[in-house]
Design a protein around this motif. Structure first.
Motif, PDB file in Angstrom:
ATOM      1  N   ASN A   1       0.832  -1.218   0.047  1.00 37.90           N
ATOM      2  CA  ASN A   1       0.134   0.136  -0.042  1.00 37.90           C
ATOM      3  C   ASN A   1       0.873   1.264  -0.001  1.00 37.90           C
ATOM      4  O   ASN A   1       1.864   1.381   0.659  1.00 37.90           O
ATOM      5  N   LYS A   2       0.497   2.295  -0.468  1.00 40.75           N
ATOM      6  CA  LYS A   2       1.099   3.767  -0.696  1.00 40.75           C
ATOM      7  C   LYS A   2       0.948   4.025   0.543  1.00 40.75           C
ATOM      8  O   LYS A   2      -0.017   4.400   1.075  1.00 40.75           O
ATOM      9  N   LEU A   3       1.981   4.796   1.221  1.00 38.73           N
ATOM     10  CA  LEU A   3       1.924   5.488   2.462  1.00 38.73           C
ATOM     11  C   LEU A   3       2.095   7.045   2.418  1.00 38.73           C
ATOM     12  O   LEU A   3       1.415   7.644   3.066  1.00 38.73           O
ATOM     13  N   TRP A   4       2.994   7.294   1.374  1.00 36.91           N
ATOM     14  CA  TRP A   4       3.118   8.919   1.106  1.00 36.91           C
ATOM     15  C   TRP A   4       3.991   8.796  -0.295  1.00 36.91           C
ATOM     16  O   TRP A   4       4.366   7.768  -0.715  1.00 36.91           O
ATOM     17  N   GLU A   5       3.931  10.156  -0.475  1.00 37.84           N
ATOM     18  CA  GLU A   5       4.653  10.417  -1.888  1.00 37.84           C
ATOM     19  C   GLU A   5       5.209  11.706  -1.946  1.00 37.84           C
ATOM     20  O   GLU A   5       4.697  12.679  -1.244  1.00 37.84           O
ATOM     21  N   ALA A   6       6.364  12.012  -2.312  1.00 35.12           N
ATOM     22  CA  ALA A   6       6.918  13.250  -2.342  1.00 35.12           C
ATOM     23  C   ALA A   6       7.364  13.797  -3.748  1.00 35.12           C
ATOM     24  O   ALA A   6       7.953  13.025  -4.651  1.00 35.12           O
ATOM     25  N   ALA A   7       6.966  14.854  -4.075  1.00 36.49           N
ATOM     26  CA  ALA A   7       7.097  15.399  -5.483  1.00 36.49           C
ATOM     27  C   ALA A   7       8.454  16.089  -5.822  1.00 36.49           C
ATOM     28  O   ALA A   7       8.876  17.115  -4.854  1.00 36.49           O
TER      29      ALA A   7
END
Lengths: 387, 348
Positions: B115-121
């Motif tokens: 599962n995705k926990l976070w993303e940083a762009a």
């Protein structure tokens, strides 16, 4: 208008191009090439050809500029290639400034593709230094970095050349397909159909980026022997770097690179969008192309050529590689002696007298007959400059 | 050595095993693999290196899939479809699996379920592997910037613009970061703020990811040279010229630094002096990093090769797993390989 075109000897006005009897007359009698297949071409529907399309604004003109110091111990001088490119572009166009010269081909609203040749990387591929100068030149006309795309078919070959790292930020670097497999990235309605050797897929499709996204293409081929085509230059870099499924046109020892290379270059919108050809002759592969990494077969003459006519350009390249092979005492690219053929690629890469195919340098003249440019040396305005 | 579920020494949680870039010292790939235990198709080309933890092999593929593969069975435990292509080698931090994506983001997944926990762009593709140190994830981007984001949430701590695209994977040591850049410079940054502490110019852009040994930063450049710079000030201690550009990253073991060059050779240099100990041709072109096991160097270059670390002689080779940037994972009796054609192999 439906640009579906059935290319047959009888309808092209160039019967000799496609009839077996019209193949290169230097083919020796003992070699019986297979019959040239019927070819069906289908271009983009309702496309309006551009006057900038091949052979472009300056048919028959080829500018060659030499500067041996441009490459020293396999390293290319950025300032020297900058000067060479500026000089060549001014001479090609007659303009007083390099930016004015580039403005003959590119406008600020264009989406500009730079078609590199990374096959053969790292030993001989389109030099990042020259790509940088082309990028800067296109930007000088007002094209923003985001509208400049450096591209080729195989992304893994671009990786080996490290173009991602070495090119300026902001531009896009695109590999049309992954290694070996996959047909996403190609436009199914634009194709070249020919059954060369009984292959199950007889169509080669045009890259979607060429068909739909780019508005201009700057072609950046290298100067290389090609075991099947004779040389790989402007025509082959465009044709076999735009259409997929092209390896099927070779089956050792035979090859249909002539006439397939030229035919593919006639397909719209490729023909119209390819407005300028800069040939990277910093390195020159005189045997083992297009993939050799054998440095013994790679000279470093420091040459740059510019033209809008790919046939004239490749004719000059062919002469240069032929001359080099003569100097080295190895057979002509035109030689079709069955004794020179080997099935052992290792032998091919060791022995410059051996080859895997009967080369087809006649693909250049064949492209000339299709109207893509001038293939007669006597008619080519070949200007040699020193930097 | 036989694998057991609790054998943590076999874990390989980031590029070149761990943040020391030791390349798996202590593992034992000296014997040639005799058979494939399993083969797994990743769905598209793999241009990154696999990593291993708790008997799960994590592989990213250019098609945007992240696979978690049970190494006991060679079957998929879970997979995650990213929105863009993936060229980034993943890394692990706690329960988080981190990787960069061509959509410009770094993603953190729950490594157990995907599962995705976070993303940083960032603003362009991220090919480098994210590196975690002291609760911060560091990564470079093709947008010319280096980012530091919170490992728990992905929120940005700082961002620092450099002079070119960043494809080099950062090396984090205590409070300093080291990274190569497309502008030809090697940079040292302060890990807490991203402030540039020093930068040293080479002759061409840098693909290679640095290793650090004591006070030396070791890195290759596309200008054909291998550099050893002082970690404290970036002064060039020595440099060694190879035959073509260098995209391979160095592995350091004992007194040797080993890396490949596009001239097809693998070079072993004395880390303190740069003196050549041996060089061996292993392929036409070498772009992947080597790893060093128990007296053996492994490299993927067309096939997979194992060389005697002392002499450079080829101990064994396998015609498997052509690679651009993949690295074999050495885990006891097993070797895990990912391939340009998208196949993942477990060999024993």
């Amino acid at each position: 208008m439906d640009r579906r075109t059935f290319v047959k000897a009888s309808c092209m006005g160039s019967a000799s191009l496609l009839m077996p009897g019209g193949l290169d007359p230097k083919v020796r009698a003992e070699v019986t090439p297979p019959s040239v297949p019927q070819v069906e071409l289908r271009g983009l529907l309702n496309y309006n050809p551009s006057p900038l399309g091949m052979p472009g604004l300056f048919p028959s003109r080829v500018i060659e500029i030499r500067q041996p110091n441009a490459i020293v111990r396999n390293r290319i001088s950025q300032p020297i290639v900058r000067h060479m490119l500026e000089h060549a572009m001014q001479e090609l166009t007659g303009e007083k400034s390099a930016s004015a010269a580039w403005a003959r081909f590119v406008e600020p609203h264009d989406i500009v593709g730079i078609k590199i040749n990374p096959s053969g990387a790292p030993a001989c591929c389109s030099s990042p230094e020259i790509v940088r100068e082309i990028v800067a030149s296109v930007q000088s006309v007002g094209v923003p970095a985001r509208n400049i795309v450096v591209y080729d078919r195989y992304s893994y070959e671009m990786d080996i050349g490290s173009y991602q790292t070495l090119l300026p930020p902001g531009i896009r670097i695109v590999g049309i397909q992954e290694a070996f497999v996959g047909d996403t990235g190609y436009e199914p309605s634009i194709y070249c159909d020919a059954n060369c050797f009984g292959e199950w897929e007889t169509r080669s499709f045009m890259a979607s980026i060429v068909a739909h996204e780019l508005t201009k293409i700057i072609n950046l081929p290298t100067m290389k022997d090609h075991s099947a085509a004779g040389v790989t230059g402007a025509l082959k870099n465009l044709a076999y770097g735009t259409f997929n499924n092209v390896a099927r046109t070779h089956r050792a020892p035979h090859s249909f690179t002539s006439p397939m290379i030229g035919l593919m270059c006639t397909v719209e919108p490729l023909r119209s969008k390819a407005v300028l050809h800069i040939m990277d002759g910093m390195r020159q592969v005189w045997h083992g192309g297009p993939l050799t990494q054998v440095q013994d077969f790679i000279d470093q003459p420091g040459i740059l050529l510019a033209a809008t006519d790919p046939v004239a350009l490749d004719t000059i390249e062919l002469e240069a590689i032929e001359t080099k092979r003569r100097e080295r005492g190895v057979p002509s690219l035109w030689q079709h002696d069955a004794n020179s053929i080997t099935e052992d690629s290792g032998e091919f890469y060791r022995n410059a007298s051996k080859n895997l195919f009967f080369r087809q340098p006649g693909h250049i003249a064949a492209a000339g007959k299709l109207g893509l440019g001038v293939g007669d040396l006597k008619q080519i305005d070949h200007r040699v400059l020193s930097a | 050595m036989t694998e057991t579920p609790k054998d943590k020494s076999l874990d390989w949680p980031t590029l070149l095993k761990d943040n020391t870039r030791s390349g798996g010292q202590g593992q034992q790939p000296a014997r040639p693999p005799e058979r494939a235990i399993w083969q797994f198709h990743a769905g598209s080309s793999v241009r990154s290196a696999p990593i291993l933890q708790d008997r799960i092999l994590y592989v990213t593929s250019v098609g945007g899939l992240v696979h978690a593969i049970d190494v006991g069975t060679g079957t998929s435990k879970w997979k995650f479809q990213a929105p863009g292509q993936i060229h980034s080698t993943p890394s692990l931090s706690g329960n988080r699996l981190l990787f960069g994506c061509d959509d410009g983001k770094v993603y953190a997944l729950d490594r157990h379920v995907g599962n995705k926990l976070w993303e940083a762009a960032s603003e362009a593709e991220v090919w480098a592997s994210p590196v975690v140190s002291n609760g911060v994830v560091f990564f470079g981007s093709a947008d010319t910037k280096v980012y530091g984001v919170d490992a728990a949430t992905g929120s940005q701590r700082w961002v620092r613009e450099l002079g070119g695209r960043v494809y080099s994977t950062i090396h984090a040591v205590e409070h300093r970061l080291y990274v190569g850049c497309g502008d030809g410079r090697v940079y040292s940054l302060d890990a807490s703020s991203g402030t540039v502490l020093w930068s040293t110019l080479t002759g061409q852009g840098i693909d290679s990811s640095p290793a650090v040994d004591g006070d030396l930063v070791l890195i290759g450049s596309e200008d054909f040279w291998v550099y050893a710079m002082t970690a404290s000030a970036g002064e060039v201690r020595w440099k060694y010229e190879t035959g073509l550009g260098i995209a391979s990253s160095p592995a350091v073991s004992g007194d040797l630094t080993v890396l490949g060059s596009k001239d097809g050779f693998l070079y072993a240099l004395e880390t303190q002096t740069g003196r050549l100990r041996w060089k061996t041709v292993v392929g036409e072109v070498v772009t992947a990093p080597p790893v060093i096991g128990h007296g053996v160097v492994c490299i993927q270059a067309g096939g997979t090769f194992a060389l005697d670390c002392a002499t450079g002689k080829v101990v064994w080779q396998a015609a498997l797993a052509g690679a651009v940037q993949a690295v074999p994972v050495l885990a006891g009796d097993n070797i895990y390989l990912a391939s340009l054609s998208g196949e993942v192999y477990a060999l024993r």
